[in-house]
Write an enzyme that holds these catalytic residues in place. Structure first.
Site, PDB file in Angstrom:
ATOM      1  N   HIS A 104      -9.232   4.835  -2.246  1.00 31.34           N
ATOM      2  CA  HIS A 104      -8.533   4.885  -0.950  1.00 31.34           C
ATOM      3  C   HIS A 104      -9.379   5.688   0.030  1.00 31.34           C
ATOM      4  O   HIS A 104     -10.365   6.318  -0.340  1.00 31.34           O
ATOM      5  CB  HIS A 104      -7.171   5.571  -1.120  1.00 31.34           C
ATOM      6  N   ASP A 154       0.850  -1.189   0.000  1.00 34.33           N
ATOM      7  CA  ASP A 154       0.000   0.000   0.000  1.00 34.33           C
ATOM      8  C   ASP A 154       0.895   1.252   0.000  1.00 34.33           C
ATOM      9  O   ASP A 154       1.803   1.369   0.830  1.00 34.33           O
ATOM     10  CB  ASP A 154      -0.864  -0.048   1.280  1.00 34.33           C
ATOM     11  N   ALA A 204     -11.432   4.971   2.422  1.00 32.72           N
ATOM     12  CA  ALA A 204     -12.848   4.606   2.307  1.00 32.72           C
ATOM     13  C   ALA A 204     -13.427   4.032   3.599  1.00 32.72           C
ATOM     14  O   ALA A 204     -14.384   3.269   3.559  1.00 32.72           O
ATOM     15  CB  ALA A 204     -13.025   3.627   1.155  1.00 32.72           C
ATOM     16  N   SER A 205     -12.866   4.410   4.734  1.00 37.13           N
ATOM     17  CA  SER A 205     -13.490   3.993   5.988  1.00 37.13           C
ATOM     18  C   SER A 205     -14.721   4.843   6.257  1.00 37.13           C
ATOM     19  O   SER A 205     -14.757   6.025   5.914  1.00 37.13           O
ATOM     20  CB  SER A 205     -12.501   4.136   7.158  1.00 37.13           C
ATOM     21  N   ASP A 234      -8.743   0.871   6.396  1.00 38.86           N
ATOM     22  CA  ASP A 234      -7.804   0.694   7.498  1.00 38.86           C
ATOM     23  C   ASP A 234      -8.370   1.294   8.781  1.00 38.86           C
ATOM     24  O   ASP A 234      -8.508   0.616   9.799  1.00 38.86           O
ATOM     25  CB  ASP A 234      -6.463   1.350   7.150  1.00 38.86           C
ATOM     26  N   SER A 235      -8.745   2.577   8.731  1.00 37.18           N
ATOM     27  CA  SER A 235      -9.171   3.276   9.961  1.00 37.18           C
ATOM     28  C   SER A 235     -10.306   2.559  10.683  1.00 37.18           C
ATOM     29  O   SER A 235     -10.325   2.504  11.920  1.00 37.18           O
ATOM     30  CB  SER A 235      -9.588   4.710   9.639  1.00 37.18           C
ATOM     31  N   GLU A 256      -1.553   5.931  -9.043  1.00 37.23           N
ATOM     32  CA  GLU A 256      -2.509   6.917  -8.496  1.00 37.23           C
ATOM     33  C   GLU A 256      -2.404   8.247  -9.222  1.00 37.23           C
ATOM     34  O   GLU A 256      -1.317   8.751  -9.495  1.00 37.23           O
ATOM     35  CB  GLU A 256      -2.280   7.134  -6.984  1.00 37.23           C
ATOM     36  N   ASP A 307       2.810   5.033  -5.535  1.00 38.32           N
ATOM     37  CA  ASP A 307       2.043   6.259  -5.333  1.00 38.32           C
ATOM     38  C   ASP A 307       2.900   7.462  -5.724  1.00 38.32           C
ATOM     39  O   ASP A 307       3.653   8.003  -4.920  1.00 38.32           O
ATOM     40  CB  ASP A 307       1.605   6.346  -3.868  1.00 38.32           C
TER      41      ASP A 307
HETATM   42  P1  13P Z   1      -8.909   4.823   5.625  1.00 41.34           P
HETATM   43  O1  13P Z   1      -8.004   5.663   6.475  1.00 41.34           O
HETATM   44  O2  13P Z   1     -10.141   5.562   5.232  1.00 41.34           O
HETATM   45  O3  13P Z   1      -9.223   3.507   6.248  1.00 41.34           O
HETATM   46  O4  13P Z   1      -8.128   4.515   4.248  1.00 41.34           O
HETATM   47  C1  13P Z   1      -7.168   3.492   4.178  1.00 41.34           C
HETATM   48  C2  13P Z   1      -6.389   3.547   2.909  1.00 41.34           C
HETATM   49  O5  13P Z   1      -6.698   4.223   1.951  1.00 41.34           O
HETATM   50  C3  13P Z   1      -5.190   2.696   2.853  1.00 41.34           C
HETATM   51  O6  13P Z   1      -4.490   2.885   1.667  1.00 41.34           O
HETATM   52  O1  G3H Z   2      -3.355   4.729   3.705  1.00 41.84           O
HETATM   53  C1  G3H Z   2      -2.589   4.317   4.566  1.00 41.84           C
HETATM   54  C2  G3H Z   2      -2.903   3.185   5.463  1.00 41.84           C
HETATM   55  O2  G3H Z   2      -4.029   3.446   6.250  1.00 41.84           O
HETATM   56  C3  G3H Z   2      -1.722   2.782   6.265  1.00 41.84           C
HETATM   57  O3  G3H Z   2      -1.397   3.695   7.232  1.00 41.84           O
HETATM   58  O4  G3H Z   2       1.021   4.291   6.994  1.00 41.84           O
HETATM   59  O5  G3H Z   2      -0.193   4.474   9.208  1.00 41.84           O
HETATM   60  O6  G3H Z   2       0.359   2.222   8.241  1.00 41.84           O
HETATM   61  P1  G3H Z   2       0.055   3.665   7.958  1.00 41.84           P
HETATM   62 ZN    ZN Z   3      -4.517   4.883   0.911  1.00 42.69          ZN
END
Ligand code: 13P
Ligand code: G3H
Ligand code: ZN
Length: 311
Positions: free
Chosen positions: A213, A82, A215-216, A258-259, A134, A104
């Site tokens: 991205h 990622d 998308a939480s 992720d969030s 991206e 990215d």
């Molecule tokens: P969120 O912070 O909305 O979960 O997005 C995660 C993300 O885009 C990881 O690449």
């Molecule tokens: O978009 C990023 C992900 O949520 C990962 O976050 O760099 O804090 O591990 P991080």
């Molecule tokens: Zn992201």
């Protein structure tokens, strides 16, 4: 079944009007929670590792844990980098067993982004690995990504065809108003996504997989739980789930989350320790935390992604 690339899963997702969840992983409990939910719901998965996650857990541990999840569940799982920010990082993940990488270059000029992305694509494709690029910049703050609202910019549809044809990327992340982290909109601000941009890109790149991205949904139940049990994250607001579901029916084939996992896990740990002040065996609070991840992912698969029963 070995780890897979995203080629087949995105093709099916595009044709089936759903999206595959790409969940960020940092440790065993997160990987188990996600994969157990996907197994029960017969859903394909992308498990993704950020540069920060790789520093935290080490490359080898994460690869082996994800391989263990594949062996345990038999699911088609892609292991994805990622937000790769350099050719060297992407190469290291490609050489080290990942089946998909993101480069990215969204902070670079259009020309520089094409140049760097193409360099990664050439190496990745020689090694059977797929690449996400991206265009456009999301706002938000996470470990390695800090983009202010002023620096963010929507994807320009007029650039996408040239970018995809000159780089050879396999999927494209676009910016339509989502952002990283738990504070996506200001309190009182009406959440809004630029569906017109997504629609136009879908017309310009028929059949091509788009990635969303940031998308939480920042599920309020968990924000409230964190605040109730001694945390303090006022004003955390995410993307409404019906908007994400809509995007998943369009050209969006991969939705990054992720969030919401972080919030579910933290809420569970806070509640458990508050209610059981005498407990100190990590298994006692990590087991419910893993369950919280599992229910969050099951909820996403059924209500946001629509990827259940799509194996
Ligand atoms: P969120 O912070 O909305 O979960 O997005 C995660 C993300 O885009 C990881 O690449
Ligand atoms: O978009 C990023 C992900 O949520 C990962 O976050 O760099 O804090 O591990 P991080
Ligand atoms: Zn992201």
């Amino acid at each position: 079944m070995p780890l897979v690339t995203t080629t087949e899963m995105f093709k099916k997702a595009y044709e089936g009007n759903y999206a595959v969840g790409a969940f960020n992983v940092n440790n065993m409990e997160i990987i188990q929670g996600i994969t157990e939910a996907a197994k029960e719901l017969n859903s394909p998965l992308v498990l993704q590792v950020s540069a920060g996650a790789r520093r935290y857990a080490k490359h080898t541990y994460l690869v082996k844990l994800v391989e263990a999840a594949v062996e345990d569940t038999g699911l088609p799982i892609a292991l994805h980098l990622d937000h790769g920010d350099s050719f060297e990082l992407c190469k290291s993940c490609i050489d080290g067993g990942f089946t998909s990488v993101m480069i990215d270059g969204s902070h670079l000029s259009f020309e520089e982004n094409i140049k760097l992305t193409k360099q990664v694509v050439d190496y990745a494709h020689d090694h059977g690995v797929v690449v996400e690029g991206e265009l456009g910049r999301l706002a938000g703050v996470e470990d390695d990504i800090k983009v202010s609202e002023e620096e963010s910019s929507y994807t320009r549809p007029e650039e996408v065809e040239e970018f995809v044809s000159k780089t050879g990327v396999d999927s494209l992340a676009i910016a339509i108003g989502t952002s990283h982290g738990a504070f996506k909109f200001k309190p009182g601000q009406k959440p809004n996504l630029r569906f017109d941009i997504l629609e136009r890109i879908g017309e310009l790149l028929p059949g091509f997989p788009i990635v969303l991205h940031g998308a939480s949904s920042v599920v309020p139940e968990f924000v409230d739980m964190i605040n109730e049990y001694g945390g303090n994250i006022p004003g955390a607001i995410g993307i409404p789930e019906d908007m994400l579901r809509e995007a998943a029916k369009m050209a969006v084939c991969k939705i990054n989350i992720d969030s919401d996992l972080r919030l579910a896990m933290t809420a569970s740990v806070r509640k458990y320790l508050f209610e059981n002040p005498g407990h100190f065996d990590p298994r006692q609070y990590l087991a419910p935390a893993r369950e919280a991840i599992k229910s969050m992912v099951a909820h996403k698969i059924k209500n946001v992604l629509g990827s259940n029963d799509k194996l």
